[in-house]
Design a protein around this motif. Sequence first.
Motif, PDB file in Angstrom:
ATOM      1  N   CYS A 175       0.844  -1.205   0.000  1.00  0.00           N
ATOM      2  CA  CYS A 175       0.000   0.000   0.000  1.00  0.00           C
ATOM      3  C   CYS A 175       0.875   1.249   0.000  1.00  0.00           C
ATOM      4  O   CYS A 175       0.731   2.117   0.858  1.00  0.00           O
ATOM      5  CB  CYS A 175      -0.973  -0.024   1.174  1.00  0.00           C
ATOM      6  N   ASP A 176       1.784   1.308  -0.950  1.00  0.00           N
ATOM      7  CA  ASP A 176       2.726   2.426  -1.100  1.00  0.00           C
ATOM      8  C   ASP A 176       3.555   2.659   0.153  1.00  0.00           C
ATOM      9  O   ASP A 176       3.810   3.788   0.547  1.00  0.00           O
ATOM     10  CB  ASP A 176       1.999   3.709  -1.504  1.00  0.00           C
ATOM     11  N   GLY A 177       3.959   1.581   0.795  1.00  0.00           N
ATOM     12  CA  GLY A 177       4.831   1.676   1.963  1.00  0.00           C
ATOM     13  C   GLY A 177       4.127   2.015   3.252  1.00  0.00           C
ATOM     14  O   GLY A 177       4.769   2.203   4.277  1.00  0.00           O
ATOM     15  N   LYS A 178       2.805   2.077   3.252  1.00  0.00           N
ATOM     16  CA  LYS A 178       2.055   2.435   4.461  1.00  0.00           C
ATOM     17  C   LYS A 178       1.881   1.251   5.396  1.00  0.00           C
ATOM     18  O   LYS A 178       1.712   1.425   6.593  1.00  0.00           O
ATOM     19  CB  LYS A 178       0.673   3.003   4.105  1.00  0.00           C
ATOM     20  N   LEU A 179       1.869   0.033   4.856  1.00  0.00           N
ATOM     21  CA  LEU A 179       1.648  -1.162   5.671  1.00  0.00           C
ATOM     22  C   LEU A 179       2.810  -2.134   5.486  1.00  0.00           C
ATOM     23  O   LEU A 179       3.235  -2.392   4.369  1.00  0.00           O
ATOM     24  CB  LEU A 179       0.349  -1.858   5.262  1.00  0.00           C
ATOM     25  N   ARG A 180       3.287  -2.655   6.604  1.00  0.00           N
ATOM     26  CA  ARG A 180       4.363  -3.641   6.563  1.00  0.00           C
ATOM     27  C   ARG A 180       4.044  -4.758   7.544  1.00  0.00           C
ATOM     28  O   ARG A 180       3.575  -4.492   8.632  1.00  0.00           O
ATOM     29  CB  ARG A 180       5.687  -2.998   6.975  1.00  0.00           C
ATOM     30  N   GLY A 181       4.335  -5.980   7.132  1.00  0.00           N
ATOM     31  CA  GLY A 181       4.135  -7.115   8.027  1.00  0.00           C
ATOM     32  C   GLY A 181       4.074  -8.415   7.264  1.00  0.00           C
ATOM     33  O   GLY A 181       3.796  -8.445   6.065  1.00  0.00           O
ATOM     34  N   LYS A 182       4.310  -9.498   7.969  1.00  0.00           N
ATOM     35  CA  LYS A 182       4.320 -10.835   7.375  1.00  0.00           C
ATOM     36  C   LYS A 182       2.932 -11.260   6.891  1.00  0.00           C
ATOM     37  O   LYS A 182       2.807 -12.146   6.060  1.00  0.00           O
ATOM     38  CB  LYS A 182       4.821 -11.857   8.395  1.00  0.00           C
ATOM     39  N   ALA A 183       1.898 -10.639   7.419  1.00  0.00           N
ATOM     40  CA  ALA A 183       0.532 -11.038   7.067  1.00  0.00           C
ATOM     41  C   ALA A 183       0.241 -10.840   5.581  1.00  0.00           C
ATOM     42  O   ALA A 183      -0.446 -11.653   4.965  1.00  0.00           O
ATOM     43  CB  ALA A 183      -0.474 -10.235   7.890  1.00  0.00           C
ATOM     44  N   PHE A 184       0.768  -9.795   5.000  1.00  0.00           N
ATOM     45  CA  PHE A 184       0.412  -9.467   3.621  1.00  0.00           C
ATOM     46  C   PHE A 184       0.965 -10.473   2.609  1.00  0.00           C
ATOM     47  O   PHE A 184       0.213 -10.929   1.728  1.00  0.00           O
ATOM     48  CB  PHE A 184       0.810  -8.032   3.308  1.00  0.00           C
ATOM     49  N   PRO A 185       2.241 -10.892   2.709  1.00  0.00           N
ATOM     50  CA  PRO A 185       2.695 -11.958   1.812  1.00  0.00           C
ATOM     51  C   PRO A 185       1.919 -13.268   2.020  1.00  0.00           C
ATOM     52  O   PRO A 185       1.649 -13.996   1.070  1.00  0.00           O
ATOM     53  CB  PRO A 185       4.176 -12.127   2.171  1.00  0.00           C
ATOM     54  N   THR A 186       1.524 -13.558   3.262  1.00  0.00           N
ATOM     55  CA  THR A 186       0.728 -14.755   3.529  1.00  0.00           C
ATOM     56  C   THR A 186      -0.613 -14.666   2.810  1.00  0.00           C
ATOM     57  O   THR A 186      -1.063 -15.630   2.186  1.00  0.00           O
ATOM     58  CB  THR A 186       0.498 -14.927   5.051  1.00  0.00           C
ATOM     59  N   LEU A 187      -1.258 -13.513   2.875  1.00  0.00           N
ATOM     60  CA  LEU A 187      -2.543 -13.341   2.211  1.00  0.00           C
ATOM     61  C   LEU A 187      -2.412 -13.407   0.694  1.00  0.00           C
ATOM     62  O   LEU A 187      -3.334 -13.822   0.003  1.00  0.00           O
ATOM     63  CB  LEU A 187      -3.192 -12.019   2.624  1.00  0.00           C
ATOM     64  N   ALA A 188      -1.257 -12.980   0.158  1.00  0.00           N
ATOM     65  CA  ALA A 188      -1.022 -13.027  -1.289  1.00  0.00           C
ATOM     66  C   ALA A 188      -0.773 -14.454  -1.766  1.00  0.00           C
ATOM     67  O   ALA A 188      -0.835 -14.728  -2.962  1.00  0.00           O
ATOM     68  CB  ALA A 188       0.152 -12.129  -1.662  1.00  0.00           C
ATOM     69  N   GLY A 189      -0.475 -15.367  -0.855  1.00  0.00           N
ATOM     70  CA  GLY A 189      -0.310 -16.770  -1.210  1.00  0.00           C
ATOM     71  C   GLY A 189       1.122 -17.160  -1.498  1.00  0.00           C
ATOM     72  O   GLY A 189       2.048 -16.357  -1.359  1.00  0.00           O
ATOM     73  N   ASP A 190       1.293 -18.409  -1.906  1.00  0.00           N
ATOM     74  CA  ASP A 190       2.630 -18.938  -2.214  1.00  0.00           C
ATOM     75  C   ASP A 190       3.342 -18.025  -3.203  1.00  0.00           C
ATOM     76  O   ASP A 190       2.756 -17.579  -4.183  1.00  0.00           O
ATOM     77  CB  ASP A 190       2.522 -20.346  -2.802  1.00  0.00           C
TER      78      ASP A 190
END
Length: 179
Positions: free
Chosen positions: A2-17
């Motif tokens: 989100c243009d550098g506004k959000l960071r965390g391991k959750a987002f790659p997990t939600l994007a999938g493998d």
Amino acid sequence: MCDGKLRGKAFPTLAGDGGISSQETHDFEPKEWKAAGRCYIYGEKHSVEIDYLFHSDTLEHLDRYKSPGPGTVKTFKVGSVTGYLERTKVRVAKGYVHQNRAWLAVPCAIPGDTPRDHAMLEIEVKEPPPARTLDDELTKAFVSALTLATDYLDGQVFKCAATPSAATSGAASPSASGG
């Protein structure tokens, strides 16, 4: 994300493998109290959308934001606000499919209005249908992603933490900074 506004391991997990392959942002950093924004995070097979909506409401209608719906799988706390993880059916061209959605609504005073006028800041993290099965890892990722989005949107942008309802409950926020 989100243009550098959000960071965390959750987002790659939600994007999938394979993690995040691309993203798209629309008004995710509101200026002068813009009412809505969203960003999309895409993986190779899955995607997730993070939305916010700021709108006025009255105290009489606030209860509808405080109760689980028929599709609620889990409730959780983000600060003093209850969040909901839902698995709901949505209609698409070929019939009904499931959608996963984590959301919450934060009561917020409207700048410049009288204390009896309120607004709601609704924040949502959702997976477009057809949704994956909610296992423990995906459930934790939705809760974490919604918590991170709330920390940014409520804590840094809209600053709803100092709402009249929070003040009357005696809630103190020693971690709040005058930013």
